[in-house]
Design a protein around this motif. Structure first.
Motif, PDB file in Angstrom:
ATOM      1  N   PHE A   1      43.642  29.458  43.806  1.00  0.00           N
ATOM      2  CA  PHE A   1      42.415  29.204  43.044  1.00  0.00           C
ATOM      3  C   PHE A   1      41.214  29.063  43.973  1.00  0.00           C
ATOM      4  O   PHE A   1      40.198  29.721  43.793  1.00  0.00           O
ATOM      5  CB  PHE A   1      42.587  27.940  42.189  1.00  0.00           C
ATOM      6  CG  PHE A   1      41.473  27.743  41.192  1.00  0.00           C
ATOM      7  CD1 PHE A   1      41.367  28.564  40.089  1.00  0.00           C
ATOM      8  CD2 PHE A   1      40.537  26.742  41.367  1.00  0.00           C
ATOM      9  CE1 PHE A   1      40.335  28.398  39.180  1.00  0.00           C
ATOM     10  CE2 PHE A   1      39.501  26.561  40.460  1.00  0.00           C
ATOM     11  CZ  PHE A   1      39.399  27.391  39.353  1.00  0.00           C
ATOM     12  N   TRP A   2      41.332  28.218  44.989  1.00  0.00           N
ATOM     13  CA  TRP A   2      40.284  28.045  45.988  1.00  0.00           C
ATOM     14  C   TRP A   2      40.656  28.805  47.255  1.00  0.00           C
ATOM     15  O   TRP A   2      41.833  29.040  47.504  1.00  0.00           O
ATOM     16  CB  TRP A   2      40.126  26.551  46.358  1.00  0.00           C
ATOM     17  CG  TRP A   2      39.891  25.655  45.201  1.00  0.00           C
ATOM     18  CD1 TRP A   2      40.777  24.751  44.695  1.00  0.00           C
ATOM     19  CD2 TRP A   2      38.724  25.542  44.386  1.00  0.00           C
ATOM     20  NE1 TRP A   2      40.218  24.082  43.636  1.00  0.00           N
ATOM     21  CE2 TRP A   2      38.958  24.547  43.415  1.00  0.00           C
ATOM     22  CE3 TRP A   2      37.482  26.196  44.397  1.00  0.00           C
ATOM     23  CZ2 TRP A   2      38.014  24.190  42.465  1.00  0.00           C
ATOM     24  CZ3 TRP A   2      36.544  25.842  43.437  1.00  0.00           C
ATOM     25  CH2 TRP A   2      36.809  24.846  42.491  1.00  0.00           C
ATOM     26  N   ARG A   3      39.671  29.130  48.071  1.00  0.00           N
ATOM     27  CA  ARG A   3      39.952  29.724  49.385  1.00  0.00           C
ATOM     28  C   ARG A   3      40.762  28.722  50.195  1.00  0.00           C
ATOM     29  O   ARG A   3      40.538  27.520  50.112  1.00  0.00           O
ATOM     30  CB  ARG A   3      38.653  30.004  50.123  1.00  0.00           C
ATOM     31  CG  ARG A   3      37.951  31.254  49.705  1.00  0.00           C
ATOM     32  CD  ARG A   3      36.649  31.399  50.502  1.00  0.00           C
ATOM     33  NE  ARG A   3      36.019  32.679  50.205  1.00  0.00           N
ATOM     34  CZ  ARG A   3      35.240  32.895  49.162  1.00  0.00           C
ATOM     35  NH1 ARG A   3      35.006  31.937  48.299  1.00  0.00           N
ATOM     36  NH2 ARG A   3      34.705  34.083  48.969  1.00  0.00           N
ATOM     37  N   LYS A   4      41.625  29.212  51.040  1.00  0.00           N
ATOM     38  CA  LYS A   4      42.406  28.334  51.932  1.00  0.00           C
ATOM     39  C   LYS A   4      41.628  28.094  53.216  1.00  0.00           C
ATOM     40  O   LYS A   4      40.907  28.927  53.669  1.00  0.00           O
ATOM     41  CB  LYS A   4      43.737  29.012  52.267  1.00  0.00           C
ATOM     42  CG  LYS A   4      44.620  29.136  51.041  1.00  0.00           C
ATOM     43  CD  LYS A   4      45.743  28.136  51.125  1.00  0.00           C
ATOM     44  CE  LYS A   4      46.637  28.252  49.909  1.00  0.00           C
ATOM     45  NZ  LYS A   4      47.170  27.020  49.470  1.00  0.00           N
TER      46      LYS A   4
ATOM     47  N   GLU B   1      31.565  28.294  46.045  1.00  0.00           N
ATOM     48  CA  GLU B   1      32.366  27.870  47.201  1.00  0.00           C
ATOM     49  C   GLU B   1      31.528  27.946  48.477  1.00  0.00           C
ATOM     50  O   GLU B   1      30.617  28.760  48.602  1.00  0.00           O
ATOM     51  CB  GLU B   1      33.659  28.678  47.390  1.00  0.00           C
ATOM     52  CG  GLU B   1      34.755  28.326  46.398  1.00  0.00           C
ATOM     53  CD  GLU B   1      36.071  28.977  46.743  1.00  0.00           C
ATOM     54  OE1 GLU B   1      36.919  28.321  47.372  1.00  0.00           O
ATOM     55  OE2 GLU B   1      36.256  30.158  46.382  1.00  0.00           O
ATOM     56  N   GLY B   2      31.886  27.077  49.426  1.00  0.00           N
ATOM     57  CA  GLY B   2      31.130  26.935  50.663  1.00  0.00           C
ATOM     58  C   GLY B   2      30.894  28.198  51.476  1.00  0.00           C
ATOM     59  O   GLY B   2      29.760  28.460  51.896  1.00  0.00           O
ATOM     60  N   PRO B   3      31.936  29.020  51.729  1.00  0.00           N
ATOM     61  CA  PRO B   3      31.708  30.221  52.548  1.00  0.00           C
ATOM     62  C   PRO B   3      30.663  31.170  51.953  1.00  0.00           C
ATOM     63  O   PRO B   3      29.956  31.849  52.693  1.00  0.00           O
ATOM     64  CB  PRO B   3      33.087  30.886  52.591  1.00  0.00           C
ATOM     65  CG  PRO B   3      34.053  29.756  52.392  1.00  0.00           C
ATOM     66  CD  PRO B   3      33.358  28.821  51.434  1.00  0.00           C
ATOM     67  N   VAL B   4      30.552  31.184  50.641  1.00  0.00           N
ATOM     68  CA  VAL B   4      29.573  32.066  49.990  1.00  0.00           C
ATOM     69  C   VAL B   4      28.168  31.491  50.164  1.00  0.00           C
ATOM     70  O   VAL B   4      27.200  32.227  50.370  1.00  0.00           O
ATOM     71  CB  VAL B   4      29.909  32.274  48.503  1.00  0.00           C
ATOM     72  CG1 VAL B   4      28.950  33.269  47.873  1.00  0.00           C
ATOM     73  CG2 VAL B   4      31.343  32.758  48.352  1.00  0.00           C
ATOM     74  N   MET B   5      28.060  30.162  50.099  1.00  0.00           N
ATOM     75  CA  MET B   5      26.758  29.533  50.334  1.00  0.00           C
ATOM     76  C   MET B   5      26.278  29.846  51.755  1.00  0.00           C
ATOM     77  O   MET B   5      25.100  30.111  51.971  1.00  0.00           O
ATOM     78  CB  MET B   5      26.854  28.024  50.117  1.00  0.00           C
ATOM     79  CG  MET B   5      27.091  27.618  48.662  1.00  0.00           C
ATOM     80  SD  MET B   5      25.766  28.128  47.535  1.00  0.00           S
ATOM     81  CE  MET B   5      24.399  27.132  48.154  1.00  0.00           C
ATOM     82  N   THR B   6      27.202  29.861  52.708  1.00  0.00           N
ATOM     83  CA  THR B   6      26.859  30.200  54.092  1.00  0.00           C
ATOM     84  C   THR B   6      26.457  31.673  54.187  1.00  0.00           C
ATOM     85  O   THR B   6      25.450  32.013  54.814  1.00  0.00           O
ATOM     86  CB  THR B   6      28.064  29.910  55.018  1.00  0.00           C
ATOM     87  OG1 THR B   6      28.406  28.529  54.890  1.00  0.00           O
ATOM     88  CG2 THR B   6      27.736  30.231  56.457  1.00  0.00           C
TER      89      THR B   6
END
Length: 125
Positions: free
Chosen positions: A122-125, A69-74
């Motif tokens: 399931f996904w972050r909001k 997920e995107g926030p973790v990549m950041t």
């Protein structure tokens, strides 16, 4: 221990070395984080925790991708860059010629488990 869908997915990876490498990574995740549930969705093997997405994997001609997920990549942008993995917005690419940085994967997965401990979707909001 792999589930049937993971085995079906792995069987479709034509290159035997790539198949063995993906199997090794999936087994490592399951061994390192035995509490995670295996799920096969969106044509990729993934791991979930209490019904929330933790990490998924996919393959392409030149790489294996991990998607936390995107926030973790950041959050892990510097470490991903230091490992020379080609980052996308929501996933990173590990070239078949590169070693897998299991310490980095461990940090990413552990972060997602902790960060999503109270997540009810399931996904972050």
């Amino acid at each position: 221990m792999m589930i049937a869908e993971f085995e079906d997915y792995l069987a479709k990876i034509e290159d035997a070395e790539h198949q063995a490498r993906v199997r090794e990574v999936l087994n490592w995740v399951q061994t390192s984080f035995p509490q995670l549930e295996q799920r096969y969705a969106w044509n990729q093997p993934m791991f979930t925790d209490h019904g929330t997405f933790i990490i998924g994997f996919s393959v392409a001609k030149s790489h294996m991708a991990f998607a936390p997920e995107g926030p973790v990549m950041t959050q892990f942008a510097d470490q991903i860059a230091a490992a020379h993995y080609n980052p996308g917005k929501k996933f990173g690419r590990i070239k078949w010629t590169q070693p897998v940085d299991y310490d980095l994967l461990h940090q990413i997965i552990a972060f997602n488990i902790a960060d999503k401990a109270d997540c009810e979707t399931f996904w972050r909001k």
